[in-house]
Design a protein around this motif. Structure first.
Motif, PDB file in Angstrom:
ATOM      1  N   GLY A 104       3.572  -4.803 -16.219  1.00  0.00           N
ATOM      2  CA  GLY A 104       3.179  -6.008 -16.950  1.00  0.00           C
ATOM      3  C   GLY A 104       1.673  -6.181 -16.999  1.00  0.00           C
ATOM      4  N   LYS A 105       1.012  -5.929 -15.890  1.00  0.00           N
ATOM      5  CA  LYS A 105      -0.453  -6.032 -15.862  1.00  0.00           C
ATOM      6  C   LYS A 105      -1.088  -4.993 -16.782  1.00  0.00           C
ATOM      7  CE  LYS A 105      -1.636  -8.310 -11.544  1.00  0.00           C
ATOM      8  NZ  LYS A 105      -2.125  -9.492 -12.261  1.00  0.00           N
ATOM      9  N   ARG A 106      -0.543  -3.780 -16.754  1.00  0.00           N
ATOM     10  CA  ARG A 106      -1.098  -2.719 -17.602  1.00  0.00           C
ATOM     11  C   ARG A 106      -0.957  -3.081 -19.084  1.00  0.00           C
ATOM     12  NH1 ARG A 106       1.497   1.028 -20.119  1.00  0.00           N
ATOM     13  NH2 ARG A 106       3.388   0.771 -18.877  1.00  0.00           N
ATOM     14  N   MET A 153       9.621  -0.496  -4.729  1.00  0.00           N
ATOM     15  CA  MET A 153       9.158   0.365  -5.818  1.00  0.00           C
ATOM     16  C   MET A 153       9.533  -0.220  -7.181  1.00  0.00           C
ATOM     17  SD  MET A 153       9.960   4.177  -4.265  1.00  0.00           S
ATOM     18  CE  MET A 153       9.430   5.059  -5.747  1.00  0.00           C
ATOM     19  N   LEU A 154      10.776  -0.678  -7.305  1.00  0.00           N
ATOM     20  CA  LEU A 154      11.223  -1.274  -8.563  1.00  0.00           C
ATOM     21  C   LEU A 154      10.427  -2.535  -8.888  1.00  0.00           C
ATOM     22  CD1 LEU A 154      15.098  -0.905  -8.165  1.00  0.00           C
ATOM     23  CD2 LEU A 154      13.704   0.166  -9.949  1.00  0.00           C
ATOM     24  N   ALA A 155      10.242  -3.386  -7.881  1.00  0.00           N
ATOM     25  CA  ALA A 155       9.575  -4.671  -8.104  1.00  0.00           C
ATOM     26  C   ALA A 155       8.096  -4.494  -8.422  1.00  0.00           C
ATOM     27  CB  ALA A 155       9.744  -5.555  -6.872  1.00  0.00           C
ATOM     28  N   VAL A 156       7.405  -3.706  -7.601  1.00  0.00           N
ATOM     29  CA  VAL A 156       5.958  -3.522  -7.798  1.00  0.00           C
ATOM     30  C   VAL A 156       5.688  -2.847  -9.141  1.00  0.00           C
ATOM     31  CG1 VAL A 156       3.908  -2.332  -6.928  1.00  0.00           C
ATOM     32  CG2 VAL A 156       5.444  -3.507  -5.332  1.00  0.00           C
ATOM     33  N   GLY A 171      -7.034   0.080  -9.756  1.00  0.00           N
ATOM     34  CA  GLY A 171      -7.459  -1.267 -10.146  1.00  0.00           C
ATOM     35  C   GLY A 171      -6.324  -2.265 -10.076  1.00  0.00           C
ATOM     36  N   ILE A 172      -5.156  -1.873 -10.556  1.00  0.00           N
ATOM     37  CA  ILE A 172      -3.993  -2.757 -10.494  1.00  0.00           C
ATOM     38  C   ILE A 172      -3.578  -2.973  -9.046  1.00  0.00           C
ATOM     39  CG2 ILE A 172      -1.522  -2.897 -11.040  1.00  0.00           C
ATOM     40  CD1 ILE A 172      -2.155  -1.649 -13.745  1.00  0.00           C
ATOM     41  N   HIS A 173      -3.656  -1.913  -8.245  1.00  0.00           N
ATOM     42  CA  HIS A 173      -3.337  -2.038  -6.819  1.00  0.00           C
ATOM     43  C   HIS A 173      -4.239  -3.088  -6.157  1.00  0.00           C
ATOM     44  CE1 HIS A 173      -3.150   0.082  -2.625  1.00  0.00           C
ATOM     45  NE2 HIS A 173      -2.511  -1.061  -2.625  1.00  0.00           N
ATOM     46  N   LYS A 174      -5.526  -3.035  -6.448  1.00  0.00           N
ATOM     47  CA  LYS A 174      -6.457  -4.016  -5.878  1.00  0.00           C
ATOM     48  C   LYS A 174      -6.103  -5.433  -6.312  1.00  0.00           C
ATOM     49  CE  LYS A 174     -10.502  -0.953  -5.540  1.00  0.00           C
ATOM     50  NZ  LYS A 174     -11.855  -0.670  -6.100  1.00  0.00           N
ATOM     51  N   ARG A 175      -5.716  -5.594  -7.574  1.00  0.00           N
ATOM     52  CA  ARG A 175      -5.368  -6.926  -8.077  1.00  0.00           C
ATOM     53  C   ARG A 175      -4.113  -7.459  -7.385  1.00  0.00           C
ATOM     54  NH1 ARG A 175      -5.310  -6.767 -14.530  1.00  0.00           N
ATOM     55  NH2 ARG A 175      -5.051  -9.023 -14.233  1.00  0.00           N
ATOM     56  N   ASP A 191       0.834  -1.213   0.000  1.00  0.00           N
ATOM     57  CA  ASP A 191       0.000   0.000   0.000  1.00  0.00           C
ATOM     58  C   ASP A 191       0.865   1.257   0.000  1.00  0.00           C
ATOM     59  OD1 ASP A 191      -2.174  -1.674   0.072  1.00  0.00           O
ATOM     60  OD2 ASP A 191      -2.575  -1.406   2.209  1.00  0.00           O
ATOM     61  N   ALA A 192       1.918   1.256   0.812  1.00  0.00           N
ATOM     62  CA  ALA A 192       2.791   2.430   0.891  1.00  0.00           C
ATOM     63  C   ALA A 192       3.496   2.680  -0.437  1.00  0.00           C
ATOM     64  CB  ALA A 192       3.813   2.245   2.014  1.00  0.00           C
ATOM     65  N   VAL A 193       3.966   1.609  -1.075  1.00  0.00           N
ATOM     66  CA  VAL A 193       4.661   1.744  -2.351  1.00  0.00           C
ATOM     67  C   VAL A 193       3.688   2.137  -3.457  1.00  0.00           C
ATOM     68  CG1 VAL A 193       5.871   0.432  -4.136  1.00  0.00           C
ATOM     69  CG2 VAL A 193       6.569   0.227  -1.750  1.00  0.00           C
ATOM     70  N   ALA A 194       2.476   1.585  -3.413  1.00  0.00           N
ATOM     71  CA  ALA A 194       1.465   1.946  -4.415  1.00  0.00           C
ATOM     72  C   ALA A 194       1.170   3.440  -4.377  1.00  0.00           C
ATOM     73  CB  ALA A 194       0.188   1.146  -4.172  1.00  0.00           C
ATOM     74  N   GLU A 195       1.147   4.002  -3.169  1.00  0.00           N
ATOM     75  CA  GLU A 195       0.906   5.442  -3.033  1.00  0.00           C
ATOM     76  C   GLU A 195       2.068   6.242  -3.614  1.00  0.00           C
ATOM     77  OE1 GLU A 195      -0.124   8.720   0.478  1.00  0.00           O
ATOM     78  OE2 GLU A 195      -0.036   6.573   0.936  1.00  0.00           O
ATOM     79  N   ARG A 196       3.294   5.803  -3.345  1.00  0.00           N
ATOM     80  CA  ARG A 196       4.465   6.503  -3.878  1.00  0.00           C
ATOM     81  C   ARG A 196       4.498   6.452  -5.401  1.00  0.00           C
ATOM     82  NH1 ARG A 196       8.778   8.358  -1.352  1.00  0.00           N
ATOM     83  NH2 ARG A 196       8.936   8.134   0.918  1.00  0.00           N
TER      84      ARG A 196
END
Length: 410
Positions: free
Chosen positions: A402-404, A393-396, A21-25, A10-15
């Protein structure tokens, strides 16, 4: 552990300003399988164990992750570890998603026959989700190359064809890879050497402490000892030993093999697993279990560099305390990624039926680990964040990209 993994995401998704939608997945595993594992025990009893296999993400390729046999195995732990495997594989650039599996049992109290029967039944129950192009298990806590041999054989018998690529960490004779057993500890050694250069810590004479003298910690300790570091303390589940002048790790390894514990070594003082973390040193390697460095003891950690040989040894609260003290923490998804890197090499060798020399494997492992470390450090400096945040950050971002690109089916 799952709460920590989700909070980190969650913290990295915000950054990253990640698409909601991708965050939820990414917060949900793509598949979670719970299986019953009935096993005939040596005394004629039928014991029923619970097994798990969780595939967190399949965006970048087949999933990859270990199988652990431990009384603490549960769905939440396995889900968290599968998520961490997704980030670990993405960070070092492997064409894998993350998975994890295990059985809730006490393997230390089971005979070889009981372990084999349980392993084969578990494998038959998860057959529908594993395969060399689907999901590739590997050893983890209380599993080993023999466990992988049983899994490979069970899968192969069901398919009617020998399929060495279904698992990694196998015996050499059955398609295993040279260098695989030492890979995680060797990977820790490579990134610590790189970090030591960055922080002007001379390796010769550097004081090294290793908590957890298992496959990861023992290999790392041996490599640092051969580098002329002073390995001043090591420990296992029974306790540890400390010698300010440095331990003879070659002798400790020999005595450990004979006596079953580092505490058999006489050339040092006995020390607890709690005390070993607080020794003044240049390099601390927590390579035991999760949750060892917490808000209760983080302010007493006196290492310049902490390299996480285990998964999740440092809690988020401890991370903040260590960062405020200026301690460099090399996060688990980077520090202990050597195992999955060489697992990937093994899988490639199995698919090609062409096997590499050990020096080639070690050279390629060094390239993978140091390149990943350099990318993490570069982003850390650019974004003014710690190494864990930069690594995540790099990994997520790689998985999210890839999902996008793949879009949403249907």
């Amino acid at each position: 552990m799952l709460e920590v993994a989700l909070a980190q995401l969650d913290a990295v998704a915000e950054r990253l300003a990640l698409d909601p939608g991708i965050h939820k997945r990414l917060r949900q595993p793509q598949r979670s399988l719970i299986v019953s594992v009935p096993t005939l025990m040596d005394d004629g009893r039928l014991e029923v164990f619970t097994g798990f296999r969780v595939q967190h993400d399949l965006t970048l390729g087949p999933t990859k992750g270990g199988i652990r046999y431990h009384p603490g195995v549960n769905l939440g732990e396995v889900t968290a570890l599968a998520m961490l495997m997704s980030w670990k594989c993405a960070l070092i650039g492997l064409p894998y998603g993350g998975a994890k599996g295990g059985i809730c049992c006490d393997a230390t109290r089971m005979s070889q026959g009981e372990l084999e029967r349980m392993t084969r039944r578990y494998t038959s129950e998860i057959l529908l989700v594993i395969g060399p192009d689907q999901d590739i298990p590997a050893p983890d806590l209380y599993t080993n190359e023999q466990t992988m041999a049983w899994m490979m054989d069970t899968y192969s018998m069901h398919r009617g064809i020998t399929t060495p690529g279904v698992v990694t960490g196998k015996p050499l004779l059955l398609g295993g890879s040279l260098g695989r057993a030492e890979a995680t500890g060797r990977g820790v050694y490579y990134v610590v050497k790189a970090a030591a250069r960055d922080h002007d810590v001379p390796m010769k004479g550097a004081r090294v402490v290793v908590q957890g003298f298992g496959n990861v910690g023992a290999v790392a300790a041996k490599l640092f000892y051969e580098e002329d570091c002073r390995v001043i303390a090591v420990s296992d589940s029974k306790g540890g030993i400390y010698n300010a002048n440095g331990l003879n790790i070659a002798q400790v390894l020999a005595e450990d093999a004979e006596g079953g514990s580092v505490t058999q070594h006489r050339d040092g003082d006995r020390i607890s697993n709690e005390e070993i973390l607080e020794l003044e040193c240049d390099i601390l390697i927590p390579a035991a279990t999760e949750g060892q460095i917490t808000r209760k003891n983080a302010d007493r950690i006196r290492a310049r560099i902490v390299a996480e040989g285990a998964n999740g040894p440092t809690t988020p609260e401890a991370d903040q305390i260590l960062a405020a003290k200026g301690t460099t923490v090399i996060p688990d998804i980077l520090a202990n990624a050597g195992g999955v890197a060489v697992s990937y090499f093994e899988w490639v060798q199995d698919l090609q039926q062409y096997f590499w020399h050990e020096h080639q494997i070690n050279e390629r492992l060094s390239e993978v680990m140091i390149s990943a470390y350099q990318r993490v450090v570069a982003l850390s400096r650019k974004e003014q964040v710690d190494l864990r945040t930069a690594a995540l950050m790099l990994a997520v971002k790689r998985v999210a990209d890839g999902k996008r690109l793949r879009g949403l089916y249907p």
